[in-house]
Design a protein around this motif. Structure first.
Motif, PDB file in Angstrom:
ATOM      1  N   ALA A  48       0.830  -1.208   0.000  1.00 26.62           N
ATOM      2  CA  ALA A  48       0.000   0.000   0.000  1.00 26.62           C
ATOM      3  C   ALA A  48       0.862   1.255   0.000  1.00 26.62           C
ATOM      4  O   ALA A  48       1.990   1.262   0.495  1.00 26.62           O
ATOM      5  CB  ALA A  48      -0.915   0.012   1.224  1.00 26.62           C
ATOM      6  N   ARG A  49       0.308   2.300  -0.565  1.00 21.24           N
ATOM      7  CA  ARG A  49       0.898   3.629  -0.497  1.00 21.24           C
ATOM      8  C   ARG A  49      -0.040   4.504   0.316  1.00 21.24           C
ATOM      9  O   ARG A  49      -1.256   4.343   0.262  1.00 21.24           O
ATOM     10  CB  ARG A  49       1.091   4.202  -1.893  1.00 21.24           C
ATOM     11  CG  ARG A  49       2.157   3.447  -2.646  1.00 21.24           C
ATOM     12  CD  ARG A  49       2.446   4.139  -3.925  1.00 21.24           C
ATOM     13  NE  ARG A  49       3.572   3.502  -4.571  1.00 21.24           N
ATOM     14  CZ  ARG A  49       4.276   4.081  -5.499  1.00 21.24           C
ATOM     15  NH1 ARG A  49       3.971   5.297  -5.898  1.00 21.24           N
ATOM     16  NH2 ARG A  49       5.280   3.455  -6.042  1.00 21.24           N
ATOM     17  N   PHE A  50       0.536   5.439   1.031  1.00 26.26           N
ATOM     18  CA  PHE A  50      -0.235   6.291   1.923  1.00 26.26           C
ATOM     19  C   PHE A  50      -0.094   7.744   1.502  1.00 26.26           C
ATOM     20  O   PHE A  50       1.022   8.238   1.352  1.00 26.26           O
ATOM     21  CB  PHE A  50       0.239   6.108   3.365  1.00 26.26           C
ATOM     22  CG  PHE A  50       0.022   4.719   3.883  1.00 26.26           C
ATOM     23  CD1 PHE A  50      -1.143   4.402   4.550  1.00 26.26           C
ATOM     24  CD2 PHE A  50       0.962   3.721   3.672  1.00 26.26           C
ATOM     25  CE1 PHE A  50      -1.364   3.116   5.008  1.00 26.26           C
ATOM     26  CE2 PHE A  50       0.756   2.437   4.124  1.00 26.26           C
ATOM     27  CZ  PHE A  50      -0.412   2.123   4.790  1.00 26.26           C
ATOM     28  N   VAL A  51      -1.219   8.401   1.318  1.00 30.77           N
ATOM     29  CA  VAL A  51      -1.249   9.818   0.963  1.00 30.77           C
ATOM     30  C   VAL A  51      -1.818  10.568   2.163  1.00 30.77           C
ATOM     31  O   VAL A  51      -2.936  10.304   2.594  1.00 30.77           O
ATOM     32  CB  VAL A  51      -2.126  10.075  -0.284  1.00 30.77           C
ATOM     33  CG1 VAL A  51      -2.199  11.566  -0.579  1.00 30.77           C
ATOM     34  CG2 VAL A  51      -1.597   9.283  -1.472  1.00 30.77           C
ATOM     35  N   PHE A  52      -1.029  11.476   2.694  1.00 30.27           N
ATOM     36  CA  PHE A  52      -1.465  12.297   3.816  1.00 30.27           C
ATOM     37  C   PHE A  52      -1.694  13.710   3.304  1.00 30.27           C
ATOM     38  O   PHE A  52      -0.828  14.289   2.650  1.00 30.27           O
ATOM     39  CB  PHE A  52      -0.415  12.314   4.928  1.00 30.27           C
ATOM     40  CG  PHE A  52      -0.105  10.952   5.480  1.00 30.27           C
ATOM     41  CD1 PHE A  52      -1.110  10.098   5.900  1.00 30.27           C
ATOM     42  CD2 PHE A  52       1.202  10.516   5.584  1.00 30.27           C
ATOM     43  CE1 PHE A  52      -0.819   8.841   6.405  1.00 30.27           C
ATOM     44  CE2 PHE A  52       1.509   9.276   6.093  1.00 30.27           C
ATOM     45  CZ  PHE A  52       0.496   8.433   6.498  1.00 30.27           C
ATOM     46  N   ILE A  53      -2.848  14.256   3.616  1.00 32.42           N
ATOM     47  CA  ILE A  53      -3.188  15.608   3.184  1.00 32.42           C
ATOM     48  C   ILE A  53      -3.071  16.535   4.388  1.00 32.42           C
ATOM     49  O   ILE A  53      -3.772  16.348   5.387  1.00 32.42           O
ATOM     50  CB  ILE A  53      -4.602  15.666   2.574  1.00 32.42           C
ATOM     51  CG1 ILE A  53      -4.683  14.734   1.364  1.00 32.42           C
ATOM     52  CG2 ILE A  53      -4.952  17.105   2.193  1.00 32.42           C
ATOM     53  CD1 ILE A  53      -6.075  14.590   0.785  1.00 32.42           C
ATOM     54  N   ALA A  54      -2.175  17.500   4.285  1.00 32.52           N
ATOM     55  CA  ALA A  54      -1.991  18.479   5.350  1.00 32.52           C
ATOM     56  C   ALA A  54      -2.779  19.735   5.001  1.00 32.52           C
ATOM     57  O   ALA A  54      -2.878  20.113   3.840  1.00 32.52           O
ATOM     58  CB  ALA A  54      -0.512  18.825   5.492  1.00 32.52           C
ATOM     59  N   ARG A  55      -3.312  20.352   6.018  1.00 34.12           N
ATOM     60  CA  ARG A  55      -4.029  21.611   5.835  1.00 34.12           C
ATOM     61  C   ARG A  55      -3.574  22.569   6.918  1.00 34.12           C
ATOM     62  O   ARG A  55      -3.274  22.157   8.040  1.00 34.12           O
ATOM     63  CB  ARG A  55      -5.537  21.368   5.920  1.00 34.12           C
ATOM     64  CG  ARG A  55      -6.363  22.604   5.641  1.00 34.12           C
ATOM     65  CD  ARG A  55      -7.843  22.273   5.620  1.00 34.12           C
ATOM     66  NE  ARG A  55      -8.639  23.470   5.525  1.00 34.12           N
ATOM     67  CZ  ARG A  55      -9.879  23.577   5.971  1.00 34.12           C
ATOM     68  NH1 ARG A  55     -10.478  22.543   6.520  1.00 34.12           N
ATOM     69  NH2 ARG A  55     -10.548  24.705   5.851  1.00 34.12           N
ATOM     70  N   ASN A  56      -3.539  23.839   6.598  1.00 41.30           N
ATOM     71  CA  ASN A  56      -3.130  24.846   7.566  1.00 41.30           C
ATOM     72  C   ASN A  56      -3.873  24.609   8.879  1.00 41.30           C
ATOM     73  O   ASN A  56      -5.107  24.558   8.901  1.00 41.30           O
ATOM     74  CB  ASN A  56      -3.436  26.237   7.016  1.00 41.30           C
ATOM     75  CG  ASN A  56      -2.970  27.312   7.950  1.00 41.30           C
ATOM     76  OD1 ASN A  56      -3.438  27.430   9.067  1.00 41.30           O
ATOM     77  ND2 ASN A  56      -2.033  28.114   7.488  1.00 41.30           N
ATOM     78  N   PRO A  57      -3.143  24.466   9.995  1.00 44.55           N
ATOM     79  CA  PRO A  57      -3.808  24.128  11.255  1.00 44.55           C
ATOM     80  C   PRO A  57      -4.834  25.156  11.709  1.00 44.55           C
ATOM     81  O   PRO A  57      -5.876  24.777  12.260  1.00 44.55           O
ATOM     82  CB  PRO A  57      -2.657  24.003  12.253  1.00 44.55           C
ATOM     83  CG  PRO A  57      -1.497  24.676  11.614  1.00 44.55           C
ATOM     84  CD  PRO A  57      -1.694  24.582  10.142  1.00 44.55           C
ATOM     85  N   VAL A  58      -4.583  26.422  11.471  1.00 46.12           N
ATOM     86  CA  VAL A  58      -5.564  27.437  11.887  1.00 46.12           C
ATOM     87  C   VAL A  58      -6.859  27.259  11.094  1.00 46.12           C
ATOM     88  O   VAL A  58      -7.953  27.346  11.654  1.00 46.12           O
ATOM     89  CB  VAL A  58      -4.997  28.863  11.727  1.00 46.12           C
ATOM     90  CG1 VAL A  58      -6.072  29.905  12.020  1.00 46.12           C
ATOM     91  CG2 VAL A  58      -3.801  29.062  12.651  1.00 46.12           C
ATOM     92  N   ASP A  59      -6.738  26.966   9.805  1.00 51.71           N
ATOM     93  CA  ASP A  59      -7.940  26.752   9.001  1.00 51.71           C
ATOM     94  C   ASP A  59      -8.687  25.494   9.444  1.00 51.71           C
ATOM     95  O   ASP A  59      -9.917  25.471   9.463  1.00 51.71           O
ATOM     96  CB  ASP A  59      -7.581  26.658   7.521  1.00 51.71           C
ATOM     97  CG  ASP A  59      -7.119  27.986   6.955  1.00 51.71           C
ATOM     98  OD1 ASP A  59      -7.531  29.041   7.483  1.00 51.71           O
ATOM     99  OD2 ASP A  59      -6.337  27.974   5.988  1.00 51.71           O
ATOM    100  N   VAL A  60      -7.949  24.439   9.793  1.00 52.19           N
ATOM    101  CA  VAL A  60      -8.584  23.210  10.277  1.00 52.19           C
ATOM    102  C   VAL A  60      -9.349  23.495  11.563  1.00 52.19           C
ATOM    103  O   VAL A  60     -10.518  23.136  11.707  1.00 52.19           O
ATOM    104  CB  VAL A  60      -7.536  22.096  10.530  1.00 52.19           C
ATOM    105  CG1 VAL A  60      -8.157  20.909  11.246  1.00 52.19           C
ATOM    106  CG2 VAL A  60      -6.903  21.651   9.227  1.00 52.19           C
TER     107      VAL A  60
END
Length: 181
Positions: A48-60
Motif C-alpha cells: 500500500a501507499r499512503f497519501v497524507f493531506i496536510a491543511r493549515n492548522p488554523v484553518d482546520v
C-alpha cells in the motif's frame, strides 16, 4: 494467517469480488496520534501507499470550531483541544512517514485544490495513475465550510483573537513547521 484474513476482510469492504477496480482506498481524518492504525494498515497491506493531506492548522481548527466540534468543553477551550489533537495526529503521521518514506506522500490541501499547482498531477504520477481533465474537475471544490463566508463576510480563521492565534501557533509549532506552515 490472522493478518491475511483480517486484510481480506478489510479489502472486501472496499474492493468486493467482481468489482472492476485496479485501486481502492479510503479517507480517514482520525488516524495518527498514538492509535497505531496507520502502522496496522501498513502491516496488513505491505504494498500500500499512503497519501497524507496536510491543511493549515488554523484553518482546520477554525473549520472544526465553526462546525461545533470541541464546543462542549469547559470555558470555551475547544479550540485548544482541537489544536492539541491536530498536533498529535500530524506528529504521528510524520513519524510514520519518516519510517516509510518510499510508501508515503504528503500533499498540502491548499495545493491540492489549486488546479494550477500541479499537485494532483504529481500525486497521480507517484501513484502510477493516468491524469486527465477530470481530476481538475474533481478538485475544483465548491462546497465545505472553508468556502462559505461567515455572516460578516470574513474568513473563518478571523474568529480567533491574536492571542488565541499565538497560542494555537505554540501548540502546533513542530508538526506545522515540518509541513511547511
Amino acid at each position: 494467517e490472522v493478518v491475511a484474513n483480517f486484510a481480506g476482510l478489510i479489502e472486501s469492504f472496499f474492493h468486493p469480488p467482481g468489482m472492476e477496480k485496479r485501486h481502492w482506498g479510503f479517507k480517514e481524518i482520525r488516524y495518527g496520534g498514538n492509535d497505531r492504525a496507520i502502522e496496522m494498515l501498513a502491516e496488513l497491506f505491505p504494498n500500500a501507499r499512503f497519501v497524507f493531506i496536510a491543511r493549515n492548522p488554523v484553518d482546520v481548527i477554525a473549520s472544526q470550531t465553526a462546525l461545533g466540534w470541541g464546543s462542549r468543553t469547559a470555558l470555551g477551550t475547544g479550540w485548544k483541544q482541537l489544536a492539541e489533537v491536530w498536533a498529535a495526529r500530524n506528529r504521528g503521521l510524520l513519524e510514520f512517514q519518516r519510517a516509510n518514506e518510499e510508501r508515503t506522500r504528503w500533499v498540502r490541501f491548499e495545493s491540492l485544490i489549486s488546479k494550477d499547482s500541479g499537485a494532483v498531477d504529481d500525486l497521480f504520477e507517484w501513484l502510477g495513475f493516468e491524469t486527465s481533465d477530470r481530476q481538475g474537475e474533481l478538485v475544483d471544490l465548491q462546497e465545505g465550510i472553508w468556502r462559505k463566508p461567515r455572516k460578516d463576510g470574513k474568513p473563518h480563521r478571523t474568529m480567533f483573537s491574536e492571542r488565541k492565534l499565538r497560542h494555537i501557533a505554540r501548540i502546533v509549532r513542530g508538526p506545522s513547521r515540518a509541513l511547511g506552515y
